[in-house]
Each structure stands twice: as C-alpha cells, then as structure tokens.
Design an enzyme around this catalytic site. Structure first.
Site, short mmCIF file in Angstrom:
data_model
loop_
_atom_site.label_atom_id
_atom_site.label_comp_id
_atom_site.label_asym_id
_atom_site.label_seq_id
_atom_site.Cartn_x
_atom_site.Cartn_y
_atom_site.Cartn_z
N GLY A 243 -10.88 53.30 -13.19
CA GLY A 243 -10.69 52.57 -14.66
C GLY A 243 -10.51 51.17 -14.50
CD GLU A 278 -11.76 59.99 -9.11
OE1 GLU A 278 -11.73 59.82 -10.47
OE2 GLU A 278 -11.75 61.14 -8.81
N GLY A 280 -15.08 52.40 -9.88
CA GLY A 280 -16.33 52.09 -10.02
C GLY A 280 -16.68 50.86 -10.25
NE ARG A 281 -15.58 49.11 -16.59
CZ ARG A 281 -16.38 49.45 -17.72
NH1 ARG A 281 -17.37 48.13 -17.91
NH2 ARG A 281 -16.47 50.62 -18.09
NE ARG A 318 -20.23 47.66 -20.02
CZ ARG A 318 -19.50 46.83 -20.22
NH1 ARG A 318 -19.87 45.43 -20.24
NH2 ARG A 318 -18.40 47.11 -20.59
CE1 TYR A 322 -19.52 52.67 -23.94
CE2 TYR A 322 -20.25 51.08 -22.30
CZ TYR A 322 -20.04 52.56 -22.68
OH TYR A 322 -20.34 53.49 -21.87
CB CYS A 348 -38.46 48.42 -32.69
SG CYS A 348 -40.09 47.51 -32.02
CD GLU A 349 -32.54 51.45 -31.78
OE1 GLU A 349 -31.50 51.13 -32.51
OE2 GLU A 349 -32.95 52.36 -31.69
CE1 TYR A 377 -19.89 53.66 -15.54
CE2 TYR A 377 -18.58 51.63 -15.15
CZ TYR A 377 -19.01 52.99 -15.19
OH TYR A 377 -17.82 53.65 -14.42
C1 LIG Z 1 -16.14 56.98 -14.67
C2 LIG Z 1 -15.24 57.37 -13.66
C3 LIG Z 1 -14.58 56.65 -12.75
C4 LIG Z 1 -14.85 55.41 -12.64
O1 LIG Z 1 -14.43 54.61 -13.61
P1 LIG Z 1 -14.61 52.90 -13.61
O2 LIG Z 1 -14.12 52.47 -14.92
O3 LIG Z 1 -16.02 52.74 -13.29
O4 LIG Z 1 -13.54 52.53 -12.34
C5 LIG Z 1 -13.66 57.47 -11.94
N1 LIG Z 1 -13.35 58.80 -12.13
C6 LIG Z 1 -14.07 59.45 -12.88
C7 LIG Z 1 -13.47 61.08 -13.14
C8 LIG Z 1 -15.00 58.90 -13.80
O5 LIG Z 1 -15.56 59.66 -14.66
#
Ligand SMILES: *Cc1c(COP(=O)(O)O)cnc(C)c1O
Length: 423
Positions: A243, A278, A280-281, A318, A322, A348-349, A377
C-alpha cells in the site's frame, strides 16, 4: 513519478529508458507501448530488501500491480516472493521461478477451484479473509486430507488510501475479518485443526503516503498477537500488507520503505515473528512509462485544445477510474511557449481524458509522449474496449531491450471467439 527520472532521462534532447531511445522503441514496436526499466525495478525492490534486511521478512511483490512474466522474473531473481489474488497470478509467480513457500494467496472471493488448487502447493500461505471462506477452505482441506498454512486477514478499521476505491482497511470495506471476529476465528481454526493458523495479516489500502495509518493497523495486529498468545495460541507470522504510495504528481517526499521498516521495528519488532510485506505499486509504478503518439491536435474554436493520443483509457484507466494524475512528457520536446492541452484518448467515452489544461511544450501530429508512473496498474488493468489491441510491453536493461509481450494481431484476437453454427 515525474519525468524525467533517474532511469527515464533525456539524452541530447530525447527521452530514453536507461540507454535506449524511446523514439527508436516507438518505431520498432509501435505505439502505444509500455516500457519497463530493469534498473528501476531492481532499485525499487532493493529499497525493501535493504530496509527489511535482518528482520526475517519476506518481500512478497503484489503481482496484480504488474504481472508481466519478465517483470516478475526480474523481481524473483532479485529476491522477491509474491502476493497473489487469483489462480492465474499464482501460475504467473510459479512460472517466474518463485517457489510456492514464498507465495501468499490473498483475495476476498477465492473460488472453491482456486482454494483446491492452492491446497496442492506446498508451503503456500493462504490468507483467509472471511468466516465463510474459512468454512469452505476447511471442508476442502478435510476432503483432501491436507492442512494448509493459514493467516487470518484482519480488517483493522483504519482509514487510509489515496482514493475511496482503493481504501480497504475501514470497517465498512469488503476486506478482512473484523478484529473480534478474527480473534474468534483464530481460536476456532486452532480448535478444529483442519488448517494450521500461523498468524495475522492486514492490508489497509493503496497509494498511502504517510506512515501513521500503517502504524495504527500494525499496533492492532500487535495487540491481537499478544492477546492470542496470552490464551496459549501461537502466532508466528505477521503479514503487514502493501500500500505504500508513489509520487505521481511531484507532490514531494512521502514515506519510504525505510520508514516502513523503522515502523515495523517499533510496532512489532519485539514479537519474534516471521514478517511479510506485500508492496506492489511502490516497486513497479516508477519503473514503467507508457509511450504514445499524437494522432492530431484539435484546437477548438469554443475553448480547449485537445491533444488526441493513440493511447486510451483501455491502456491506462487510472485517470478515468480514480481521477489519477499521471505526468506526461514530450519524448522529443520542441522549443516554443508551453500550450495548455486537454489530453484525451480515442475511446468513445468522455471519461477517456488523461488530463485537462496540461501545460506541455508545443506538440504536433506524429509526436511522441510518455506517461510517467505507468509500471503499476496500467498494463495489468488494460482492456480491449473499443476492440483496441493490447499495447506491447518492452523491457530495457542498459543498452539492450526486448519485446516481452508483443501486441497480438487482430486475427489472433478474433480467433479466440467461437460462433455457434445455429446463427
Ligand atoms: C493490492 C494489494 C497489495 C499491493 O498494494 P500496493 O498498493 O500496490 O502496494 C498488497 N496486498 C494485498 C492483499 C493487495 O490486495
């Protein structure tokens, strides 16, 4: 991410990915195309590996941010595990060389088929996200005579996340088990013995740029750990979630992986548990750009000057989904006074609008632009809306590059469909 950056910089007036000209890539693979930098991927994963070194912590990259097999393989080689949310993502992680004991299976709506598949994978960590899921899992595990490693995902009831659609840690959100119910579920799992409850997890949202919400959530996990231990239950694992946000708009410094690691040391560091994070982004967003060609410039009499690109909301959703900001740079900027453009795609939006009144160097039909922060993403959320072909994906490493996901041909896309002979 704002452009230029360390790994996407101008050389002689032309934007490059590491040592490779984006103009050359655009000519070679066509546009739109996603371009990822190996150096940026390694560097961003490394910030986590270094920050959490010495804490017995698995850095489980969240595959949903970008599941490209080459991206995954770069991260796997550099030491990442995987956080997955579907059977497809588990397959991708395994294919990239991540062993199942380094894979976490999250997600609040896993099907029976997905759970059954997960039960075949030794050491995989199953994050149980609700009581009904626990009940389905125990039935499946008993029938197969296996005892999966389970972590209960807690909804710690904290507000966080850059946008309502990506906040996941508040009590009304669909994710996680409320604290009291999670405690009861942990005891029940221990009593029933069909699964092996080893710990607790949380994931409170995405694009979070301060540490405070993480602190609130992790202190919750700490209290729960101590309470469960006081009842004689063992809690050996804490999965702290992902996150952490990135600086899409040049808003300035936010929390870093080092800040998160410090916070983890302060909040749960004394518990003697195996940790996981965990992200990601924060690993992939700034490691990728989306390059696109200007179709034409439409300077309307009634107001806006529309910059019409060959990339659309199907390639980068995105902003439409968002209201997200993505930096946009001319790949070969012309001299001249900046122009305020309404930057749109061809879909077309009206939602297919990337930015309004964006100041850019003057652009003409055929010019190339690059969206920053497009490693996360973007490709993973792409669609074929308007029957637009998925954009190619390119990986750059120093002076070399490879087309790691070619754009499919239209015939291939049409060939996936079947027409019944009774039409
Ligand atoms: C999406 C997600 C992440 C990664 O979130 P980021 O904002 O991309 O770091 C980690 N754990 C779970 C369970 C997720 O659904």
């Amino acid at each position: 991410m704002t452009l230029p950056s360390d790994d996407f910089a101008y050389r002689e007036g032309s934007l490059h990915a590491e040592g490779v000209s984006l103009t050359t890539l655009a000519e070679a693979v066509g546009t739109p195309a996603y371009v990822y930098s190996v150096a940026a991927l390694r560097h961003r994963l490394d910030r986590y590996m270094v920050a959490f070194a010495g804490m017995d912590c698995l850095v489980a990259y969240a595959v949903k941010a970008n599941g490209n097999l080459s991206v995954l393989s770069v991260l796997a080689t550099a030491g990442a595990g995987a956080d997955t949310v579907s059977e497809g993502e588990i397959h991708r992680a395994l294919e990239a060389g991540i062993s199942s004991d380094r894979i976490i299976f999250s997600g609040m709506g896993k099907t029976d088929a997905e759970l059954a598949y997960a039960l075949t994978l030794p050491g995989l960590q199953l994050n149980v996200e609700s009581t009904p899921e626990y009940e389905r899992l125990t039935a499946l595990a008993r029938a197969r005579d296996v005892r999966p490693t389970v972590v209960i995902r807690v909804n710690p009831d904290v507000s966080a996340g850059g946008h309502a659609k990506i906040a996941t840690g508040k009590s009304g959100d669909k994710f996680g088990v409320p604290v009291e119910e999670a405690m009861a579920l942990y005891r029940r799992a221990q009593d029933e013995g069909a699964v092996r409850p080893v710990g607790l997890a949380c994931h409170i949202g995405s694009q979070i740029r301060q540490v405070d919400p993480f602190g609130d959530a992790w202190r919750r996990l700490r209290q729960m750990t101590l309470a469960l231990r006081a009842e004689g239950l063992s809690v050996d694992r804490l999965d702290l979630g992902g996150g952490l946000g990135v600086d899409y708009a040049g808003a300035g410094a936010g929390a870093t992986p080092a800040d998160l690691a410090d916070l983890a040391r302060r909040t749960v560091g004394d518990l003697v548990v195996k940790l996981a994070v965990e992200p990601g982004r924060s690993i992939v967003a700034e490691a990728g750009v989306l390059i696109s060609r200007v179709i034409h410039v439409n300077a309307r009499q009634d107001g806006p000057t529309f910059l019409v690109l060959d990339a659309g909301m199907n390639d980068l959703v995105r902003p439409a989904l968002y209201d997200a900001w993505h930096d946009l740079a001319a790949i070969n900027p012309r001299s001249g006074a900046p122009v305020a453009y309404d930057v749109v795609g061809p879909v077309c939006e009206t939602g297919d609008t990337f930015a309004r009144g964006r100041l850019m160097p003057p652009l003409q039909a055929g010019d190339l632009v690059a969206f920053g922060g497009a490693g996360a993403y973007a490709a993973s959320m792409a669609s074929e809306y308007n029957s637009r072909l998925p954009a190619a994906e390119v990986l750059v490493d120093g002076e070399r590059w490879a087309l790691v996901r070619p754009r499919p041909r239209l015939e291939e896309v049409l060939a996936r469909e079947v027409r019944p002979d009774w039409i």
